[in-house]
Design a protein around this motif. Structure first.
Motif, short mmCIF file in Angstrom:
data_model
loop_
_atom_site.label_atom_id
_atom_site.label_comp_id
_atom_site.label_asym_id
_atom_site.label_seq_id
_atom_site.Cartn_x
_atom_site.Cartn_y
_atom_site.Cartn_z
N GLY A 177 0.88 -1.30 -0.05
CA GLY A 177 -0.02 -0.12 -0.15
C GLY A 177 0.77 1.19 0.09
O GLY A 177 2.06 1.09 0.28
N GLN A 207 1.62 5.33 -1.71
CA GLN A 207 1.09 6.24 -2.89
C GLN A 207 2.13 6.17 -4.09
O GLN A 207 2.24 5.02 -4.31
CB GLN A 207 1.20 7.83 -2.46
CG GLN A 207 2.54 8.14 -1.74
CD GLN A 207 2.51 9.76 -1.39
OE1 GLN A 207 2.57 10.11 -0.28
NE2 GLN A 207 2.43 10.50 -2.31
N ALA A 265 4.74 3.75 -4.30
CA ALA A 265 4.33 2.07 -3.98
C ALA A 265 3.39 1.61 -5.16
O ALA A 265 3.61 0.50 -5.43
CB ALA A 265 2.94 2.30 -3.03
N THR A 266 2.68 2.43 -5.82
CA THR A 266 2.06 2.13 -7.17
C THR A 266 3.44 1.67 -8.16
O THR A 266 3.22 0.79 -8.72
CB THR A 266 1.31 3.14 -7.99
OG1 THR A 266 2.17 4.45 -8.38
CG2 THR A 266 0.11 3.91 -7.27
N ALA A 271 -2.69 1.04 -4.14
CA ALA A 271 -2.17 2.36 -3.93
C ALA A 271 -2.49 3.21 -4.79
O ALA A 271 -3.18 3.15 -5.77
CB ALA A 271 -0.44 1.86 -4.15
N TRP A 316 4.71 -0.98 2.87
CA TRP A 316 4.22 0.47 2.75
C TRP A 316 5.37 1.54 2.12
O TRP A 316 6.37 1.56 2.85
CB TRP A 316 3.72 0.88 3.99
CG TRP A 316 3.39 2.31 4.33
CD1 TRP A 316 4.03 3.19 4.93
CD2 TRP A 316 1.87 2.81 4.21
NE1 TRP A 316 3.23 4.43 5.16
CE2 TRP A 316 1.96 4.16 4.58
CE3 TRP A 316 0.86 2.40 3.44
CZ2 TRP A 316 0.81 4.84 4.21
CZ3 TRP A 316 -0.17 2.92 3.18
CH2 TRP A 316 -0.31 4.25 3.57
N GLN A 375 5.07 5.42 1.48
CA GLN A 375 4.27 6.79 1.36
C GLN A 375 4.96 7.55 2.36
O GLN A 375 5.71 7.41 3.27
CB GLN A 375 2.88 6.29 1.96
CG GLN A 375 1.81 7.20 1.59
CD GLN A 375 1.75 8.24 2.66
OE1 GLN A 375 2.16 7.81 3.87
NE2 GLN A 375 1.18 9.33 2.52
#
Length: 294
Positions: free
Chosen positions: A32, A34, A37-38, A111, A163, A165
């Motif tokens: 997960g 932003q 992460a994508t 994400a 994670w 982000q």
């Protein structure tokens, strides 16, 4: 030249045997965050020596795009904002399958680029609080992914979450209060994810963000990075969370250094080699933690 040197170094580290899998249980890793992460690595720049281990299963939310339709179980493949990009899912899943060849692995990912923790990923302080929209979609995606695994006859076991982000909370538009609260919010996120998924021992691993100071756009950088460090279990602070693992990532390749990058000034997002290496570091840190907890 530096890009190809990095690829040669990366290629020299990768090879995995094709071994049969017999385990009924499936170890599940969640992803997960932003934009890092994508994933902003480019599929076209993945070195030929890196072979995605398609024995690993992947389930990702409808917010992401890949070469296969979303919201179904597929062999491990890129899942980002567009099919030409990828995130840590490729190297993380492949590395874990190599390190634990007799076990079965699956990744569930949601994400959203630009998303923040203080509102969009905020789970609330109590189950009665209204959670942010990205947290809601993440939990829904996890449940749907677990159900898809069960329908295929697997027994899913939640093992860890990766994670990546924090940039959204360091932005100028986030405000100083939200930047300062990042450590507290991350602490709360970890505890709520474990509670909502009934996985109290879930390992939570995350990498440092914003290696380059960009004070005009990200004035809360230092506060967010401080919060990241303080949440780690080995930091032993008031915000530390058991089984929270912080991975330094400031030395990784950025998108500005990527081969034929369309963003030569981007010092925020990791490039192809940077994303591949971060996934490898996550896998190595998870392996170490599991061995220590035995």
């Amino acid at each position: 030249m530096r890009f190809f040197t990095l690829l040669l170094l990366f290629c020299s580290l990768h090879a995995f045997p094709a071994q049969p899998l017999h385990a009924e249980e499936v170890n599940v890793i969640l992803i997960g965050g932003q934009s890092n992460a994508t994933g902003q690595g480019y599929v076209r720049n993945i070195p030929d020596c890196f072979k995605t281990d398609e024995r690993v299963l992947l389930y990702y939310s409808g917010s992401l795009k890949g070469t296969e339709p979303a919201e179904q179980l597929i062999p491990l493949s890129p899942a980002s904002e567009s099919p030409d990009r990828f995130g840590v899912e490729l190297s993380l899943g492949t590395a874990l399958q190599k390190k634990f060849p007799r076990e079965k692995w699956a990744i569930i990912k949601h994400a959203l680029s630009g998303s923040n923790l203080f509102r969009q990923w905020n789970p609330g302080k109590t189950p009665q609080d209204k959670p942010g929209e990205e947290y809601v979609q993440f939990i829904q995606t996890v449940h749907h992914g677990l159900e898809a695994l069960k329908k295929q006859g697997h027994i899913p076991v939640l093992k860890a979450m990766a994670w990546q982000q924090g940039e959204g909370d360091a932005r100028d538009i986030a405000g100083e209060d939200n930047s300062r609260a990042y450590g507290e919010n991350l602490n709360n996120l970890i505890n709520r994810i474990r509670a909502d998924l009934k996985a109290p021992d879930l390992l939570f691993i995350y990498g440092s963000i914003l290696p380059v100071a960009l004070p005009s756009r990200f004035p809360g950088r230092d506060e967010v990075r401080r919060g990241q460090r303080e949440v780690a279990e080995n930091a032993r602070t008031a915000l530390s969370v058991k089984n929270a693992i912080y991975v330094p990532a400031d030395d990784l390749q950025l998108r500005s250094m990527d081969f034929r990058t369309p963003f030569p000034t981007d010092q925020i997002h990791l490039g192809t080699h940077g994303i591949l290496t971060l996934g490898e570091r996550f896998a190595a840190a998870l392996e170490k933690a599991w061995k220590q907890n035995r």
